[in-house]
Design an enzyme around this catalytic site. Structure first.
Site, mmCIF file in Angstrom:
data_model
loop_
_atom_site.group_PDB
_atom_site.id
_atom_site.type_symbol
_atom_site.label_atom_id
_atom_site.label_comp_id
_atom_site.label_asym_id
_atom_site.label_seq_id
_atom_site.Cartn_x
_atom_site.Cartn_y
_atom_site.Cartn_z
ATOM 1 N N MET A 72 0.850 -1.187 0.000
ATOM 2 C CA MET A 72 0.000 0.000 0.000
ATOM 3 C C MET A 72 0.897 1.252 0.000
ATOM 4 O O MET A 72 0.448 2.337 0.368
ATOM 5 C CB MET A 72 -0.941 -0.013 1.203
ATOM 6 C CG MET A 72 -1.903 -1.204 1.138
ATOM 7 S SD MET A 72 -3.404 -0.974 2.076
ATOM 8 C CE MET A 72 -2.742 -0.742 3.696
ATOM 9 N N GLY A 73 2.149 1.076 -0.428
ATOM 10 C CA GLY A 73 3.045 2.219 -0.560
ATOM 11 C C GLY A 73 3.618 2.678 0.765
ATOM 12 O O GLY A 73 3.593 1.963 1.757
ATOM 13 N N GLY B 238 11.338 -2.818 5.265
ATOM 14 C CA GLY B 238 10.590 -4.072 5.373
ATOM 15 C C GLY B 238 10.051 -4.494 4.010
ATOM 16 O O GLY B 238 10.212 -5.642 3.585
ATOM 17 N N HIS B 239 9.442 -3.533 3.273
ATOM 18 C CA HIS B 239 8.929 -3.858 1.931
ATOM 19 C C HIS B 239 10.082 -4.262 1.009
ATOM 20 O O HIS B 239 9.957 -5.187 0.211
ATOM 21 C CB HIS B 239 8.249 -2.634 1.297
ATOM 22 C CG HIS B 239 7.018 -2.162 2.003
ATOM 23 N ND1 HIS B 239 6.981 -1.004 2.733
ATOM 24 C CD2 HIS B 239 5.781 -2.708 2.085
ATOM 25 C CE1 HIS B 239 5.765 -0.835 3.222
ATOM 26 N NE2 HIS B 239 5.019 -1.853 2.858
ATOM 27 N N LYS C 129 5.262 -9.859 9.714
ATOM 28 C CA LYS C 129 4.642 -8.935 10.668
ATOM 29 C C LYS C 129 3.116 -9.045 10.612
ATOM 30 O O LYS C 129 2.450 -9.028 11.630
ATOM 31 C CB LYS C 129 5.071 -7.490 10.419
ATOM 32 C CG LYS C 129 4.618 -6.588 11.565
ATOM 33 C CD LYS C 129 5.134 -5.209 11.432
ATOM 34 C CE LYS C 129 4.347 -4.402 10.451
ATOM 35 N NZ LYS C 129 2.983 -4.073 10.907
ATOM 36 N N SER D 254 7.055 -0.461 10.138
ATOM 37 C CA SER D 254 5.680 -0.316 9.686
ATOM 38 C C SER D 254 5.487 1.105 9.176
ATOM 39 O O SER D 254 6.091 2.051 9.712
ATOM 40 C CB SER D 254 4.729 -0.561 10.864
ATOM 41 O OG SER D 254 3.447 -0.079 10.550
ATOM 42 N N SER D 255 4.633 1.234 8.155
ATOM 43 C CA SER D 255 4.332 2.582 7.652
ATOM 44 C C SER D 255 3.645 3.404 8.734
ATOM 45 O O SER D 255 3.659 4.632 8.706
ATOM 46 C CB SER D 255 3.414 2.487 6.436
ATOM 47 O OG SER D 255 3.968 1.615 5.494
ATOM 48 N N ARG D 256 3.037 2.730 9.703
ATOM 49 C CA ARG D 256 2.316 3.434 10.773
ATOM 50 C C ARG D 256 3.258 4.062 11.801
ATOM 51 O O ARG D 256 2.833 4.936 12.567
ATOM 52 C CB ARG D 256 1.396 2.471 11.517
ATOM 53 C CG ARG D 256 0.220 2.039 10.716
ATOM 54 C CD ARG D 256 -0.437 0.843 11.352
ATOM 55 N NE ARG D 256 -1.443 0.296 10.457
ATOM 56 C CZ ARG D 256 -2.739 0.549 10.544
ATOM 57 N NH1 ARG D 256 -3.189 1.310 11.514
ATOM 58 N NH2 ARG D 256 -3.582 0.044 9.697
HETATM 59 O O1 PAF Z 1 -0.014 -5.802 3.725
HETATM 60 C C1 PAF Z 1 -0.472 -4.869 3.004
HETATM 61 O O2 PAF Z 1 0.193 -3.830 2.797
HETATM 62 C C2 PAF Z 1 -1.851 -5.003 2.380
HETATM 63 O O3 PAF Z 1 -2.730 -5.662 3.236
HETATM 64 C C3 PAF Z 1 -1.832 -5.670 1.000
HETATM 65 C C4 PAF Z 1 -1.356 -7.120 1.075
HETATM 66 C C5 PAF Z 1 -0.947 -4.885 0.056
HETATM 67 C C6 PAF Z 1 -3.257 -5.693 0.417
HETATM 68 O O4 PAF Z 1 -3.763 -4.412 0.254
#
Ligand code: PAF
Length: 289
Positions: A30-31, A36-37, A148, A184-186
């Protein structure tokens, strides 16, 4: 790196990659990317040749509209990070490209009744629906999800098997800041004080690991020790601190099978989750978190 917005464009590029004999890896996001991503992309590169990433803030998985409105977005920064990580194609659809009067949803009800599923009604249905759509759009050979979000990852593994998606799901370990906070993005939303207090979550997992190493197997004793540590950090709210079986995510009284110990805790308005996988194969417990 190609940036595409339309499903048709994405399919054309992926088809060309396949024609060239390349296997396709996929990391949905979700950007607002963080390391982590990028570690998920690294993992995907170990197994496949051509890397696709999606960036789509999926409204239907937000049970709280304020949470959706507050979700951070910085596409230019995301593109730079994705390019650096070796992503070949980024898919950035808008809402109209993904949902036009959709009536179909995907759910894995039995795996989402506990943990986050019990606290975020509709959340997982939104996740599984968008991930199913993305699997059909991208048709990847491999897709990588982070530990996570363990309930999401385990359920997607089951969903892919149940619905015969020809994709291998890989669950990649959680990346942490040097002080232990799960990336986390949060995290960006935490004040300095909240961020400091939130370190109690990873500290509580460390304490659980110690207890397990000393031979403790009773879930209630382990989660009570974690709660004590988290309580001391003055959380705004604890959604859960629970031990569940890895396969069906149902509560366990004793950790004597592969299990997950997971917590969801609020500091201010920010809800943080973290977990540890406990593998008891061979009699000796191994904790991964
Ligand atoms: O983990 C996430 O960021 C979201 O739940 C995902 C898998 C991209 C689905 O919108």
């Amino acid at each position: 790196m190609k940036i595409v917005h339309a499903k048709s464009e994405l399919r054309a590029h992926v088809t060309a990659a396949r024609k060239a004999g390349l296997t396709v890896g996929f990391v949905p996001t979700m950007g607002y990317l963080h390391q982590g991503h990028l570690s998920l992309v690294e993992e995907s590169k170990k197994h496949t040749d051509y890397q696709v990433m999606s960036i789509f803030v999926n409204r239907i998985q937000f049970n709280d509209p304020n949470d959706f409105a507050a979700y951070p977005v910085d596409l230019e920064r995301d593109f730079a990070l994705a390019r650096e990580a070796g992503v070949d194609l980024v898919f950035v659809p808008d809402e109209g490209e993904m949902y036009t009067d959709s009536l179909t949803f995907v759910d894995v009800g039995a795996l989402t009744k506990n943990l986050c599923g019990a606290h975020r009604p509709g959340h997982f249905r939104g996740v599984f629906t968008v991930v199913s759509k993305l699997f059909n759009i991208v048709s990847p050979d491999v897709s990588v999800f982070g530990q996570k979000d363990i309930q999401q990852a385990v359920s997607i593994e089951k969903m892919a098997a149940d619905l015969d998606f020809p994709v291998r799901i890989i669950i990649s370990p959680t990346l942490r800041e040097s002080d232990g906070l799960a990336m986390s993005s949060r995290n960006k939303r935490l004040s300095a004080d909240e961020r400091e207090r939130a370190l109690a979550i990873s500290r509580s997992l460390k304490a659980a690991e110690k207890l397990i190493a000393s031979g403790e197997r009773t879930s209630g004793i382990i989660t009570a020790a974690m709660k004590k540590i988290i309580d001391e950090s003055r959380p705004t709210k604890i959604d859960y601190i629970s031990a569940v079986r890895y396969t069906d995510l149902d509560y366990v009284e004793r950790i004597d099978t592969k299990s997950v110990i997971a917590a969801a805790v609020y500091y201010g308005d920010t809800r943080l989750i973290d977990n540890m996988i406990v593998d008891t194969a061979g009699g000796k417990a191994k904790c991964v978190y």
